[in-house]
Write a protein that holds these residues in place. Sequence first.
Motif, PDB file in Angstrom:
ATOM      1  N   GLY A 126     -50.269  15.948  71.734  1.00  0.00           N
ATOM      2  CA  GLY A 126     -50.128  15.495  70.355  1.00  0.00           C
ATOM      3  C   GLY A 126     -51.451  15.269  69.649  1.00  0.00           C
ATOM      4  N   PRO A 127     -52.409  14.552  70.286  1.00  0.00           N
ATOM      5  CA  PRO A 127     -53.700  14.344  69.632  1.00  0.00           C
ATOM      6  C   PRO A 127     -54.435  15.636  69.296  1.00  0.00           C
ATOM      7  N   LEU A 128     -54.325  16.649  70.158  1.00  0.00           N
ATOM      8  CA  LEU A 128     -54.993  17.920  69.887  1.00  0.00           C
ATOM      9  C   LEU A 128     -54.346  18.635  68.708  1.00  0.00           C
ATOM     10  N   MET A 129     -53.021  18.553  68.621  1.00  0.00           N
ATOM     11  CA  MET A 129     -52.333  19.121  67.464  1.00  0.00           C
ATOM     12  C   MET A 129     -52.807  18.440  66.184  1.00  0.00           C
ATOM     13  N   ILE A 130     -53.016  17.123  66.257  1.00  0.00           N
ATOM     14  CA  ILE A 130     -53.495  16.373  65.096  1.00  0.00           C
ATOM     15  C   ILE A 130     -54.902  16.829  64.709  1.00  0.00           C
ATOM     16  N   ILE A 131     -55.769  17.037  65.698  1.00  0.00           N
ATOM     17  CA  ILE A 131     -57.128  17.492  65.422  1.00  0.00           C
ATOM     18  C   ILE A 131     -57.103  18.864  64.759  1.00  0.00           C
ATOM     19  N   GLY A 132     -56.211  19.749  65.227  1.00  0.00           N
ATOM     20  CA  GLY A 132     -56.159  21.106  64.706  1.00  0.00           C
ATOM     21  C   GLY A 132     -55.533  21.223  63.341  1.00  0.00           C
ATOM     22  N   SER A 133     -54.717  20.239  62.946  1.00  0.00           N
ATOM     23  CA  SER A 133     -53.974  20.394  61.699  1.00  0.00           C
ATOM     24  C   SER A 133     -54.250  19.319  60.651  1.00  0.00           C
ATOM     25  N   VAL A 134     -54.284  18.046  61.050  1.00  0.00           N
ATOM     26  CA  VAL A 134     -54.334  16.948  60.073  1.00  0.00           C
ATOM     27  C   VAL A 134     -55.595  16.952  59.213  1.00  0.00           C
ATOM     28  N   PRO A 135     -56.812  17.127  59.789  1.00  0.00           N
ATOM     29  CA  PRO A 135     -57.983  17.191  58.896  1.00  0.00           C
ATOM     30  C   PRO A 135     -57.867  18.313  57.875  1.00  0.00           C
ATOM     31  N   LEU A 136     -57.363  19.478  58.318  1.00  0.00           N
ATOM     32  CA  LEU A 136     -57.183  20.599  57.390  1.00  0.00           C
ATOM     33  C   LEU A 136     -56.115  20.277  56.343  1.00  0.00           C
ATOM     34  N   TYR A 137     -55.033  19.599  56.766  1.00  0.00           N
ATOM     35  CA  TYR A 137     -54.011  19.146  55.811  1.00  0.00           C
ATOM     36  C   TYR A 137     -54.666  18.419  54.640  1.00  0.00           C
ATOM     37  N   ASN A 138     -55.493  17.438  54.982  1.00  0.00           N
ATOM     38  CA  ASN A 138     -56.066  16.566  53.961  1.00  0.00           C
ATOM     39  C   ASN A 138     -57.113  17.275  53.116  1.00  0.00           C
ATOM     40  N   ILE A 139     -57.980  18.058  53.759  1.00  0.00           N
ATOM     41  CA  ILE A 139     -59.014  18.782  53.014  1.00  0.00           C
ATOM     42  C   ILE A 139     -58.383  19.748  52.019  1.00  0.00           C
ATOM     43  N   MET A 140     -57.395  20.523  52.478  1.00  0.00           N
ATOM     44  CA  MET A 140     -56.747  21.490  51.596  1.00  0.00           C
ATOM     45  C   MET A 140     -55.930  20.795  50.514  1.00  0.00           C
ATOM     46  N   ALA A 141     -55.377  19.617  50.841  1.00  0.00           N
ATOM     47  CA  ALA A 141     -54.616  18.874  49.830  1.00  0.00           C
ATOM     48  C   ALA A 141     -55.522  18.465  48.676  1.00  0.00           C
ATOM     49  N   VAL A 142     -56.721  18.000  48.993  1.00  0.00           N
ATOM     50  CA  VAL A 142     -57.675  17.614  47.952  1.00  0.00           C
ATOM     51  C   VAL A 142     -58.041  18.828  47.097  1.00  0.00           C
ATOM     52  N   ILE A 143     -58.301  19.976  47.749  1.00  0.00           N
ATOM     53  CA  ILE A 143     -58.675  21.182  47.019  1.00  0.00           C
ATOM     54  C   ILE A 143     -57.528  21.677  46.140  1.00  0.00           C
ATOM     55  N   VAL A 144     -56.329  21.760  46.732  1.00  0.00           N
ATOM     56  CA  VAL A 144     -55.167  22.268  45.991  1.00  0.00           C
ATOM     57  C   VAL A 144     -54.817  21.369  44.810  1.00  0.00           C
ATOM     58  N   LEU A 145     -54.779  20.058  45.045  1.00  0.00           N
ATOM     59  CA  LEU A 145     -54.411  19.127  43.976  1.00  0.00           C
ATOM     60  C   LEU A 145     -55.480  19.064  42.893  1.00  0.00           C
ATOM     61  N   SER A 146     -56.723  19.352  43.244  1.00  0.00           N
ATOM     62  CA  SER A 146     -57.802  19.351  42.255  1.00  0.00           C
ATOM     63  C   SER A 146     -57.766  20.612  41.398  1.00  0.00           C
ATOM     64  N   LEU A 147     -57.562  21.761  42.037  1.00  0.00           N
ATOM     65  CA  LEU A 147     -57.598  23.036  41.318  1.00  0.00           C
ATOM     66  C   LEU A 147     -56.309  23.349  40.577  1.00  0.00           C
ATOM     67  N   LEU A 148     -55.199  22.784  41.036  1.00  0.00           N
ATOM     68  CA  LEU A 148     -53.900  23.102  40.424  1.00  0.00           C
ATOM     69  C   LEU A 148     -53.312  21.887  39.714  1.00  0.00           C
ATOM     70  N   LYS A 149     -54.133  21.213  38.919  1.00  0.00           N
ATOM     71  CA  LYS A 149     -53.646  20.068  38.158  1.00  0.00           C
ATOM     72  C   LYS A 149     -52.735  20.529  37.027  1.00  0.00           C
ATOM     73  N   PRO A 150     -51.819  19.658  36.583  1.00  0.00           N
ATOM     74  CA  PRO A 150     -50.865  20.036  35.528  1.00  0.00           C
ATOM     75  C   PRO A 150     -51.514  20.572  34.262  1.00  0.00           C
ATOM     76  N   GLU A 151     -52.703  20.034  33.910  1.00  0.00           N
ATOM     77  CA  GLU A 151     -53.325  20.482  32.661  1.00  0.00           C
ATOM     78  C   GLU A 151     -53.948  21.860  32.782  1.00  0.00           C
ATOM     79  N   GLY A 152     -53.994  22.390  34.012  1.00  0.00           N
ATOM     80  CA  GLY A 152     -54.506  23.739  34.206  1.00  0.00           C
ATOM     81  C   GLY A 152     -56.005  23.804  34.016  1.00  0.00           C
ATOM     82  N   GLY A 153     -56.458  24.868  33.375  1.00  0.00           N
ATOM     83  CA  GLY A 153     -57.883  25.028  33.119  1.00  0.00           C
ATOM     84  C   GLY A 153     -58.531  26.056  34.018  1.00  0.00           C
ATOM     85  N   GLY A 154     -57.807  26.485  35.089  1.00  0.00           N
ATOM     86  CA  GLY A 154     -58.340  27.509  35.963  1.00  0.00           C
ATOM     87  C   GLY A 154     -59.526  27.032  36.781  1.00  0.00           C
TER      88      GLY A 154
END
Length: 314
Positions: A126-154
């Motif tokens: 379980g801990p290894l699965m967390i290392i392989g996925s959870v940091p990437l989950y959070n990093i990509m979430a920040v990128i996706v939510l920043s670039l794809l905000k409702p107001e757009g802007g590209g």
Amino acid sequence: MENLVFSLNATVPIFLLMVLGYIFHKIHWVDDVFASKMNKFVFTVPLPVLVFKNLAEVDFREAWNGKFVLFCFLVTVVSICIAIGLSFLLKDKSNRGEFVQSSYRSSAALLGIAFIQTIYGTSGLGPLMIIGSVPLYNIMAVIVLSLLKPEGGGISGKTILKTLKGIVTNPILIGIFVGIIWSLLKIPLTGIPSKVVTSVANVATPMGLIAMGATFDFKKAFGKLGSSLLAAFMKLIAFAAIFLPLAIYFGYRNEELVAILVMLGSATTVSCFVMAKNMGHDGVLSSSVVMLTTLFSAFTLTGWLWLLRSLGYI
């Protein structure tokens, strides 16, 4: 039957906490301002502490399996790419960021180890699965939510700089970084510090769930039902159907396969809603997907376990 009972015990209380938050709002015990402050607090303090604790307590040297971690990482990358591709099909483009995030982010760190330990008596990989996925989950979430905000802007230079600043200053990512460094340096987390960290981390899930329920709007949710159902389907069924056969092909069995199943098919994590609300999104689609996947994951996870056990893979 035991797996069904465990799954229900793990997921139904989470769903009921959201219902409790909704009731508190309806009887005016929690108003919109209070719920908003709760969300901000959870995002800033308990969630980063929870992520730090999960990583700081992992013994890298004893449990390290590079191929397994790489598999979890690559599967997560492909899952995110599929979710991004599907987001272009949405009629309401303002939902794209929340759709992508809620489609791939599992509650692996919260429920994964407990789920594996209940089945096998140990947390296993379980801990290894967390290392392989959870940091990437959070990093990509920040990128996706920043670039794809409702107001757009590209994507522009200004957007990229703002996104990079958001990544560097994101409390959850800071928690991940400190947790990894702490683990690599093998600094013990015991005694009073451990109790304080655990107490603060334990606040994240219940407070986040109650705040989510308090801000949930059924009218808006039904207006986004199509997107929510698609995201929930991807989270609970589609990704598992795509990648579990691949995991079996590469020879993963027992604890490894259960860890991969939890990564692919567990409910969308509560932090999706918290992050969306704190990064310029309305959070309605995120809360809808969390509620749907939390409600149905007990049955879908049990179904996947039954299938894998029937085929002799676990």
